[in-house]
Design an enzyme around this catalytic site. Structure first.
Site, PDB file in Angstrom:
ATOM      1  N   LYS A  80       0.768  -1.254  -0.196  1.00  0.00           N
ATOM      2  CA  LYS A  80       0.038  -0.083  -0.018  1.00  0.00           C
ATOM      3  C   LYS A  80       0.728   1.202   0.181  1.00  0.00           C
ATOM      4  O   LYS A  80       1.937   1.276   0.743  1.00  0.00           O
ATOM      5  CB  LYS A  80      -0.981   0.089   1.422  1.00  0.00           C
ATOM      6  CG  LYS A  80      -1.945   1.328   1.348  1.00  0.00           C
ATOM      7  CD  LYS A  80      -2.686   0.681   2.714  1.00  0.00           C
ATOM      8  CE  LYS A  80      -3.897   1.978   2.573  1.00  0.00           C
ATOM      9  NZ  LYS A  80      -4.833   1.761   3.905  1.00  0.00           N
ATOM     10  N   SER A 155      -9.618   1.514   2.670  1.00  0.00           N
ATOM     11  CA  SER A 155      -8.756   2.272   1.860  1.00  0.00           C
ATOM     12  C   SER A 155      -7.656   1.327   1.252  1.00  0.00           C
ATOM     13  O   SER A 155      -7.286   2.088   0.106  1.00  0.00           O
ATOM     14  CB  SER A 155      -8.117   3.197   2.538  1.00  0.00           C
ATOM     15  OG  SER A 155      -7.333   2.827   3.567  1.00  0.00           O
ATOM     16  N   SER A 179      -9.989  -1.012   6.773  1.00  0.00           N
ATOM     17  CA  SER A 179      -9.388  -0.945   5.388  1.00  0.00           C
ATOM     18  C   SER A 179      -8.445  -2.036   4.857  1.00  0.00           C
ATOM     19  O   SER A 179      -8.269  -1.877   3.643  1.00  0.00           O
ATOM     20  CB  SER A 179      -8.479   0.457   5.488  1.00  0.00           C
ATOM     21  OG  SER A 179      -9.193   1.602   5.168  1.00  0.00           O
TER      22      SER A 179
HETATM   23  N1  GLN Z   1     -13.162   3.703   5.771  1.00  0.00           N
HETATM   24  C1  GLN Z   1     -12.685   4.037   7.302  1.00  0.00           C
HETATM   25  C2  GLN Z   1     -12.182   5.420   7.175  1.00  0.00           C
HETATM   26  O1  GLN Z   1     -12.476   6.180   6.142  1.00  0.00           O
HETATM   27  C3  GLN Z   1     -11.412   3.023   7.326  1.00  0.00           C
HETATM   28  C4  GLN Z   1     -10.196   3.595   6.905  1.00  0.00           C
HETATM   29  C5  GLN Z   1      -8.963   2.784   7.392  1.00  0.00           C
HETATM   30  O2  GLN Z   1      -9.072   1.714   7.741  1.00  0.00           O
HETATM   31  N2  GLN Z   1      -7.773   3.075   6.874  1.00  0.00           N
HETATM   32  O3  GLN Z   1     -11.540   5.986   8.145  1.00  0.00           O
END
Ligand code: GLN
Length: 487
Positions: A80, A155, A179
């Site tokens: 990532k 994400s 994410s």
């Molecule tokens: N979708 C969640 C957010 O927007 C989780 C993001 C994540 O786990 N990095 O914060």
């Protein structure tokens, strides 16, 4: 023999060690697979062709010299793009870091390399990992390999899509509120969020430091165990990383589920859940019962407060973490602006996307004098209640079983203008981050449109081994894992 890019990571590494295939051949196969499918997926922000071939050559030389190049010998992987890599651009999918080349490796990147893995690409994500669809991405969206009109989840969407499309054999993502697990579920791969402190955060671009955790995305449970094995363990450079010894995750896969007690959280079968998601998860529960597990209902009564709590705490931490992007030391500096304050303002206005700005403002507000007690402090108190819900449930059961998300992959563009609906995608994944617990997502079915459905297992702190054991037993008794949507 199947194509090289189809091999599991452990099979590929085993063949490299037996000298049946070289790291260079595997790397070339991954690079040509990337050339073939990347235009329809968009998972990769930076392809590291030259570095990958050089790294593969070193592995091949070590094998030829009779050395053991490690657990992941010669396996092409992706990271990532919020994981720093020395000499390789690391953007966090943000304009503000679009040209940032870190001078050092994150510990997880270094550990994968020490295990013999070959980095072939830096993978797309939501900007600073804020999002659930990889649409908040300044450098382009990722498409779901199962349906190009759908999101890959977020994400870590690039990390999931690249594994599903077989561009890399495994990848790393980060999970602050779901994410890793959400995109794994949307893309039909296995994704694990380890216990907070199990894996080093050193060199991982911070979003919300009290929740962020790196973990593997892989084609099956065995590969997830192998990658976790390579990255887990204490790191003196991360004060929050645990000193506990790391067990053998690979050995844990053999245990089976006989005698294990699983809890089904009542609150996780939410209203409005897509019916085929619920049906697949309930079928998976029956499969595990047939394997000898017992299943009982449990309650996590504070679940309904998790989203509000999560967005207050993570936005507060993000507003502080992102203060460092000021155009001075590194990253984007906007031209013009006579004073220092104007330079900051212009650089941050030009560098951050709308979702990141929304969270910085929310976080700054929640932390400001006069509001701190009402918002941030209150959220920390509710966080304790959420953690206690899990402690009470784990007094009776060994692990929890639930869906990953209320729906399968949604359409591109469908939720991007409606942040609250987007936030609801995380309703079943974020509580565990607030409690610091491990969770795994693995495929358990396809919906009526042919899109993957994810099963989530939640464990006690530092009990990744039990989750992997249950996941492996389910995988062996079903046949959802290891399907590829792109031939
Ligand atoms: N979708 C969640 C957010 O927007 C989780 C993001 C994540 O786990 N990095 O914060």
């Amino acid at each position: 023999m199947s194509a090289l890019h189809d091999l599991t990571a452990r099979d590929a590494a085993a063949r490299v060690r037996r000298r049946e295939v070289s790291a260079t051949e595997l790397t070339r196969a991954a690079l040509s697979r990337i050339t073939a499918v990347e235009p329809q997926v968009g998972a990769i922000l930076t392809i590291c062709e030259r570095e990958a071939l050089a790294a593969a050559e070193i592995i091949d030389r070590r094998v030829a010299a009779g050395e053991d190049p490690g657990l992941l010998a010669g396996v092409p992987v992706g990271l990532k793009d919020n994981i720093c890599t020395a000499g390789i651009r690391t953007t966090a999918s943000s304009r503000i870091l679009e040209a940032f080349v870190p001078p050092y490796d994150a510990t997880v990147a270094a550990r994968l390399q020490q295990a013999g893995a070959v980095l072939v690409g830096k993978l797309n994500c939501d900007e600073f990992a804020m999002g659930s669809s990889t649409e908040n991405a300044a450098l382009g969206v990722t498409r779901n390999p199962w349906d190009p009109e759908r999101v890959a989840g977020g994400s870590s969407g690039g990390s999931a899509a690249a594994v599903a499309a077989r561009e890399v054999h495994a990848s790393l993502g980060s999970d602050t509120g779901g994410s890793i697990r959400l995109p794994a579920s949307f893309c039909g791969v296995v994704g694990m969020k380890p216990t907070y402190g199990r894996v080093s955060r050193y060199g991982v671009i911070a979003f919300a430091s009290s929740l962020d955790q790196v973990g593997p995305l892989a084609r099956d449970v065995g590969d997830a165990a192998l990658v976790l094995q390579a990255i887990a363990g204490h790191d003196p450079a991360d004060g929050t990383s645990s000193q506990r010894p790391v067990p053998s995750y690979v050995a844990a896969l053999e245990g089976g589920v006989r005698g294990l007690r699983l809890g089904l959280p009542r609150e996780y079968f939410v209203e409005g859940m897509q019916p085929d998601v619920e049906a697949s998860v309930r079928a998976a529960v029956r499969t595990l019962e047939a394997q000898g597990a017992t299943v009982e209902p449990v309650s996590l009564p504070h679940t309904e407060y998790a989203i509000a709590t999560y967005y207050l705490i993570t936005s507060a931490e993000a507003s502080s973490n992102l203060a460092r992007y000021d155009g001075v030391r590194y990253g984007l500096r906007a031209a013009g602006g006579g004073t220092l304050a104007e330079m900051y303002e212009r650089s941050r206005a030009a560098g951050f996307g709308p979702e990141v700005k929304r969270r910085i403002m929310l976080g700054t507000y929640a932390l400001s004098a006069g509001y701190y007690d009402a918002y941030y402090l209150k959220a920390q108190q509710v966080r304790t209640l959420i953690r206690r819900d899990f402690e009470q449930a784990f007094a009776h059961v060994d692990a929890l079983i639930a869906p990953v998300a209320p729906s399968t992959a949604f359409r591109l563009g469908e939720r991007v203008d409606d942040p609250l609906t987007m936030y609801l995608s995380d309703i079943l994944t974020i509580s565990l981050n607030l409690a610091g617990l491990p969770g795994i997502s693995l495929p358990c079915g396809l919906d009526a449109a042919g899109l993957p459905i994810g099963l989530q297992l939640i464990g006690k702190a530092f009990d990744e081994a039990t989750l992997l054991r249950i996941a492996a037993a389910y995988e062996a008794a079903s046949d959802w894992t290891a399907r590829s949507p792109i031939p």
